[in-house]
Design an enzyme around this catalytic site. Sequence first.
Site, PDB file in Angstrom:
ATOM      1  N   HIS A 158      40.956 115.904 -32.131  1.00 32.12           N
ATOM      2  CA  HIS A 158      41.790 115.775 -31.147  1.00 32.12           C
ATOM      3  C   HIS A 158      42.948 114.737 -31.411  1.00 32.12           C
ATOM      4  O   HIS A 158      42.749 113.807 -31.939  1.00 32.12           O
ATOM      5  CB  HIS A 158      41.079 114.897 -29.880  1.00 32.12           C
ATOM      6  CG  HIS A 158      41.965 114.720 -28.707  1.00 32.12           C
ATOM      7  ND1 HIS A 158      42.019 113.378 -28.207  1.00 32.12           N
ATOM      8  CD2 HIS A 158      42.434 115.733 -27.871  1.00 32.12           C
ATOM      9  CE1 HIS A 158      42.733 113.564 -26.944  1.00 32.12           C
ATOM     10  NE2 HIS A 158      43.209 114.943 -26.829  1.00 32.12           N
ATOM     11  N   HIS A 183      49.155 121.722 -21.728  1.00 33.52           N
ATOM     12  CA  HIS A 183      48.088 122.219 -21.723  1.00 33.52           C
ATOM     13  C   HIS A 183      47.785 123.497 -20.441  1.00 33.52           C
ATOM     14  O   HIS A 183      46.858 124.191 -20.235  1.00 33.52           O
ATOM     15  CB  HIS A 183      47.052 121.095 -21.095  1.00 33.52           C
ATOM     16  CG  HIS A 183      46.530 120.067 -22.106  1.00 33.52           C
ATOM     17  ND1 HIS A 183      46.852 118.894 -21.911  1.00 33.52           N
ATOM     18  CD2 HIS A 183      46.291 120.217 -23.478  1.00 33.52           C
ATOM     19  CE1 HIS A 183      46.700 118.211 -23.012  1.00 33.52           C
ATOM     20  NE2 HIS A 183      46.192 119.020 -24.163  1.00 33.52           N
ATOM     21  N   ARG A 256      64.201 109.498 -17.846  1.00 32.11           N
ATOM     22  CA  ARG A 256      63.178 109.431 -18.965  1.00 32.11           C
ATOM     23  C   ARG A 256      61.838 108.857 -18.496  1.00 32.11           C
ATOM     24  O   ARG A 256      61.939 107.314 -18.358  1.00 32.11           O
ATOM     25  CB  ARG A 256      63.968 108.893 -20.167  1.00 32.11           C
ATOM     26  CG  ARG A 256      63.085 108.718 -21.353  1.00 32.11           C
ATOM     27  CD  ARG A 256      62.917 110.042 -21.838  1.00 32.11           C
ATOM     28  NE  ARG A 256      62.162 109.844 -23.166  1.00 32.11           N
ATOM     29  CZ  ARG A 256      60.705 110.261 -23.178  1.00 32.11           C
ATOM     30  NH1 ARG A 256      60.271 110.582 -22.125  1.00 32.11           N
ATOM     31  NH2 ARG A 256      60.198 110.308 -24.564  1.00 32.11           N
ATOM     32  N   CYS A 303      69.273 107.216 -24.127  1.00 31.51           N
ATOM     33  CA  CYS A 303      67.846 107.379 -24.794  1.00 31.51           C
ATOM     34  C   CYS A 303      68.136 107.519 -26.451  1.00 31.51           C
ATOM     35  O   CYS A 303      69.165 107.916 -26.732  1.00 31.51           O
ATOM     36  CB  CYS A 303      67.454 108.856 -24.261  1.00 31.51           C
ATOM     37  SG  CYS A 303      65.887 109.166 -24.963  1.00 31.51           S
ATOM     38  N   TYR A 440      60.335 105.629 -31.620  1.00 35.87           N
ATOM     39  CA  TYR A 440      61.833 104.966 -31.560  1.00 35.87           C
ATOM     40  C   TYR A 440      62.130 104.094 -32.630  1.00 35.87           C
ATOM     41  O   TYR A 440      62.451 103.129 -32.559  1.00 35.87           O
ATOM     42  CB  TYR A 440      61.821 104.337 -30.286  1.00 35.87           C
ATOM     43  CG  TYR A 440      61.593 104.876 -28.994  1.00 35.87           C
ATOM     44  CD1 TYR A 440      62.464 106.069 -28.739  1.00 35.87           C
ATOM     45  CD2 TYR A 440      60.728 104.756 -28.187  1.00 35.87           C
ATOM     46  CE1 TYR A 440      62.499 106.960 -27.636  1.00 35.87           C
ATOM     47  CE2 TYR A 440      60.398 105.670 -26.967  1.00 35.87           C
ATOM     48  CZ  TYR A 440      61.436 106.641 -26.680  1.00 35.87           C
ATOM     49  OH  TYR A 440      61.176 107.439 -25.617  1.00 35.87           O
TER      50      TYR A 440
END
Length: 586
Positions: A158, A183, A256, A303, A440
């Site tokens: 996972h 999903h 965002r 962003c 980031y």
Amino acid sequence: MGGAYGLRRSETGPCLLQLGGAAAMLLIRTTARSCWALQGVPRYEGATSLLRVAAGACTPWIPTHTHGTWSGSSHSGRSSWRRRATAVGALLGLGSALAYGGHCRQTAQAESSPQDTVLGPFPLYTREEVGRHRSPEQRVWVTHGREVFDITDFLDLHPGGRSKILLAAGGALEPFWALYAVHNQAHVRDLLREYKVGELHPEELTAPAAADDPYAGDPPRHPALHVNSLKPFNAEPPGELLGEHFLTPPELFFKRNHLPVPHVDPDAYCLKVEGPGGRTLSLSLQDLQRRFPKHEVTATLQCAGNRRSEMSRVRPVRGLDWGISAISTARWGGVWLRDVLADAGFAEEPESQRHVCFEGLDQDLTGTAYGASIPFYQAMSARADVLLAYEMNGAALPRDHGFPLRVVVPGTVGARNVKWLGRIWVSAEESPSHWQRNDYKGFSPGVDWDTVDYTTAPAIQELPVTSAITDPPPGATVASGEVTVKGYAWSGGGRGVVRVDVSLDGGHTWQVAEMQGEQQPPGQVWAWKLWQLTAPVPPGTTELDIVCKAVDASYNVQPDTVGPIWNLRGVLSHAWHHVRVTVAEE
């Protein structure tokens, strides 16, 4: 109970197919079932075969995906098959990782015998029976709809780690899958069925209360927005609309979000500020508005992934495919962060290496909240204008933009401007948040997902100078005679833009655009400039390659091409912006 199943494990090693462009991965799901006694419960194992698109196309690739962002791992102790399996999970979501996990246990189909076929229906279970399987020792079972799955063998594959998937152990997958839209696709559900071991009893088919969509309470959005992600919601306005307003209307301001938008009762809201010596300052929204002077700051937020789509055209990157509009400007109203920190007992420390950490009220189902931090000296500086904002363009913050309180850190990447602010503390270390430590950040073009190490790069704070053309849009047809070009320009760190150069011929010749914007003090120029150029179209021209580049107060200028600044996360994209248009015949 459904018949006897025969299973033989394959020694075949894994192989990750290298795909190009829009090529599809062809999956041939082959299954074999056997009688495998486990506490008296029959078990089914699926095996997924990958059809080789090109002979020998096996390449390692190691991105991992967490909370809608991408990060890398370079731990050498892991075996290559597990790293590759994790990579597939990161790329295509849980369903594809399930398929790849099945491939890693590929069954020797050629040795199958007649008793390998299903002789009856799947066994039926109650939710109570499923709930008994909550650990690897007991096997880990989950449900989706009416089906029951044993995902024990997937735990280590996972991409979010064992702890995340174990939260669903013994219960329904729906509330967890609802957090990430990848999903909610048919092929993901089909591939999950490779792990099917049974079905819920008909009396158990009422949907569990936990299956509610955590995004169902998100606020409505303007239909003009270009949506990059629905859950969580991330969207930007068309460039033509963005460039029409110096102050961006809140409904067009780029969105965002990393997690579901929380519902916050303003009357019950309380901001926790942890002071020195264990003291905690608790402030209601009314406390903030009454006890501290109100200030306003006009600031542009951008962003880190703005214009990422231009980087992805050079080489693939990982992240939302932002165009030019993950940037907007507003007049924010609120109180200085430094006033609140001083009230909590902190004094200004110009040489301090400490950090002010912020935590939002937005959380995932594990209780993990969005968080970020900025340097302490910046938070306390009278020239940094860091605001705890409760207003946007003269009105209360909209829910999408942090109602009832958010941090506004002018000149700094949007990721540090934490929304729905719930907690502030000062620490010798920067925020432990994933989005501060493992996202980031910028890297060399030579760093890939095999070699990336997030501890080697500082978190992005101030952003570089950038500009973009908002009108005309790419592919437009403009009139012959003359053309009007519009756009925005901005630089981080309070460095105002002093010039915008525009070219109509791909950068061979240049003209200076006219700029408009709010007058702000030197070193505290937090807002963008909107610019415009009206110029004659050269006679006989049938196509224009319009280019813009901005220069800030420190004479920083945009690079001419994307290649040298390319990075695997696609952040800090600020090269010259090109728009190609057709000139109408006279």
